[in-house]
Design a protein around this motif. Structure first.
Motif, mmCIF file in Angstrom:
data_model
loop_
_atom_site.group_PDB
_atom_site.id
_atom_site.type_symbol
_atom_site.label_atom_id
_atom_site.label_comp_id
_atom_site.label_asym_id
_atom_site.label_seq_id
_atom_site.Cartn_x
_atom_site.Cartn_y
_atom_site.Cartn_z
ATOM 1 N N ARG A 73 0.818 -1.215 0.000
ATOM 2 C CA ARG A 73 0.000 0.000 0.000
ATOM 3 C C ARG A 73 0.850 1.264 0.000
ATOM 4 O O ARG A 73 0.364 2.346 -0.344
ATOM 5 N N ALA A 78 0.311 2.683 -5.702
ATOM 6 C CA ALA A 78 -0.801 2.382 -4.801
ATOM 7 C C ALA A 78 -1.259 3.629 -4.065
ATOM 8 O O ALA A 78 -2.458 3.853 -3.873
ATOM 9 N N ALA A 82 -5.024 5.268 -4.662
ATOM 10 C CA ALA A 82 -5.816 4.817 -3.523
ATOM 11 C C ALA A 82 -7.243 5.362 -3.547
ATOM 12 O O ALA A 82 -8.166 4.726 -3.024
ATOM 13 N N CYS A 122 -6.519 -3.341 -3.669
ATOM 14 C CA CYS A 122 -5.395 -2.425 -3.861
ATOM 15 C C CYS A 122 -5.051 -2.348 -5.345
ATOM 16 O O CYS A 122 -4.874 -3.384 -5.997
#
Length: 556
Positions: A73, A78, A82, A122
């Motif tokens: 993450r 990512a 997000a 994700c």
């Protein structure tokens, strides 16, 4: 007790071919439990173009078990993506918006799934994800072989001799031999393993595409939108745009006929014209970073195991990107196979347990491929703004991610009636054998965790607080069979934070649920039987195939 299959005569326990998510995950899941691995990274040329992966919640649960969730993450891609969600259709990025994908089967990436999973979807760049997996593999002692490719292999049966492989270093041309107990092809041999074993790869090519990666600041044209993909349709181009950073880094996918438009016809000048048409900015001067042709395939191998050779990831199945199932499916393959290899190599399962890899994964993978195909077809409905409803065969995203049901020799047969649902996917997960153990929030050792955080290295027996007979049975079976079993009492060792244990798992305070290392329910007993040890012993032996005669040397 079956032979462990390990020997100092080999160079490694497991030889893995393929450094995509499935191959790296296979090496990681094995190495994390002490299995020695060689990973052949294979040719630098990619089977697929640069792409953003959707790592769905089930795959993230498995990567979380390796302690990698935070690192994934934290990847630049990512973090950038997000807040992105949704699929739209438009004349161009700057032009009129035609609509958005809105169907009952679609569950967007920002949907709250906390009742179903300890983690969430994700989005990230595939190359960045692979680097995280590669770095962890190196720390765990996986021997990475950059630019090394499998040339040939022979099989001598399960046991000390196993696989004898010839490996070539692409940089030097040097060849050498590696001896391993087994071989996992995760898409790194270009079909060599399937061809050598005579394994068909049934399916079809859905279309040919070119992916253009380009750089151009399109902040103004985005107008604050943060979508996953935008389908564009105008006289200059029909394709799809994907943001990589919500500003200047982009992918443009366009379909083409390779006979009429060969890949080399997509010159830098032509690609720039396509980008201008897709973005709706006539004077745009994009930097064309790469041009990658690829084919959209829907294929499944006719079997996933041949003796001590196993197929996973792209070697076992290929599917269109619609739905984002691809990477996650390969990671689940790797995890399903890894715990079984560990159990056999370490001697607490019979080699016949490995048959269940094909029994379990092939039907689920075939059904997942079909779901990806149905989603690809449904995108045409979005572009054409059809009022027709979606295909009724489309299964909701969370069910495809989390609700697969296995029927195999490694789970006890279902004896409680037919579950409502969609083929291999249960509409509700109530903890029956063959299903993923339901997510349960618990407090353990002062920390709030998911019950899934307890799985991975051994069998787990979940019980209620009144579990003395089960504890005694676990101790006895561990001593007799050498099988690692961890027992956790919900209400004693674990605090059930939502008071959902009996409801989710379908047991009483005296019952128990046996969960495999991959988080799949192997067996459950709604109440404590009179002969607890005898029953648990029989179920454990059945699941691990220890009820079979001892394996002889050379048994595949």
């Amino acid at each position: 007790m079956p032979s462990t299959g390990r020997s100092a005569l080999r160079n490694t326990d497991v030889l893995v071919a393929g450094s995509g998510p499935a191959g790296l995950a296979a090496a990681l899941f094995l190495a994390e439990q002490g299995v020695d691995c060689h990973l052949l990274e294979g040719p630098r040329e990619r089977l697929r173009p640069p792409r953003i992966l959707g790592v769905h919640p089930r795959a993230m649960e498995l990567l979380r078990s390796l302690g990698l969730e935070e690192a994934i993450r934290a990847l630049p891609s990512a973090r950038a993506l997000a807040g992105n969600s949704g699929v739209i259709a438009a004349e161009s990025l700057a032009g009129h918006e035609l609509g958005a994908l809105d169907a009952k089967y679609v569950v967007d990436v920002d949907t709250d799934l906390s009742a179903l999973s300890p983690t969430t979807w994700c989005l990230c760049d595939e190359a960045e994800l692979e680097q995280v997996l590669r770095e962890r593999a190196e720390r765990l002692g996986v021997r990475l072989r950059p630019d090394a490719e499998l040339v040939s292999f022979d099989r001598d049966g399960w046991g000390d001799d196993g696989i004898r492989a010839v490996v070539r270093d692409r940089a030097t041309g040097d060849e050498h031999r590696i001896r391993a107990c087994c071989l996992v092809d995760a898409g790194g041999t270009g079909g060599l393993v399937r061809e050598r074993l005579g394994i068909g790869f049934e399916g079809r090519t859905l279309g040919h595409f070119v992916t253009v990666r380009f750089t151009a600041d399109l902040t103004g044209e985005l107008r604050g939108r943060r979508f996953i993909m935008a389908y564009v349709d105008n006289p200059g181009v029909r394709g799809s745009l994907m943001p990589l950073d919500n500003r200047a880094d982009w992918l443009l996918h366009v379909r083409h006929d390779p006979e009429l438009e060969p890949a080399d016809s997509f010159t830098e000048e032509r690609c720039a014209d396509l980008v201008r048409a897709a973005t709706g900015v006539p004077g745009l001067q994009p930097r064309i970073d790469s041009v990658s042709p690829w084919a959209g395939e829907a294929r499944v191998a006719e079997r996933f195991r041949s003796g001590q050779v196993f197929l996973a990831g792209d070697a076992a199945h290929m599917m269109p990107p619609s739905g984002g199932f691809d990477a996650g499916t390969g990671i689940i393959d790797a995890h399903n196979l890894a715990w079984k290899l560990v159990a056999v190599l370490d001697g607490w399962a019979h080699p016949d347990l490995l048959d269940s890899y094909d029994e379990e994964r092939r039907p689920v993978c075939a059904a997942t491929v079909e779901q990806a195909v149905l989603r690809a077809r449904d995108r045409a409905r979005l572009l054409a703004a059809y009022p027709d409803p979606a295909d009724p065969e489309l299964v909701q995203d969370p069910l495809v991610w989390l609700a697969a049901r296995y029927r195999s020799s490694a789970v006890m047969p279902w004896d409680e009636g037919t579950l409502p649902g969609y083929g291999l996917w249960a509409a509700e997960n109530d903890g029956r054998p063959g299903s993923r153990a339901p997510h349960l929030r618990v407090r353990h050792g002062g920390a709030e965790i998911s019950v899934h955080d307890l799985f991975g290295r051994s069998l787990v027996l979940l019980t209620g607080p009144d579990n003395r007979p089960w504890r005694e049975a676990v101790r006895s079976i561990g001593a007799e069979l050498g099988t690692p079993v961890q027992l956790y009492g919900v209400g004693s060792d674990l605090e059930d934070l939502d008071d959902r244990w009996p409801e989710l798992y379908g047991v009483t305070a005296q019952g128990a649920v046996l969960v495999r290392p991959d988080g799949v329910v192997a067996w459950r007993c709604t109440d404590a039987p009179i002969f607890t040890r005898t029953v648990l012993r029989a179920m454990t032996k059945r699941v691990l195939r220890l009820d079979r005669p001892p394996a002889e040397k050379g048994t595949p």
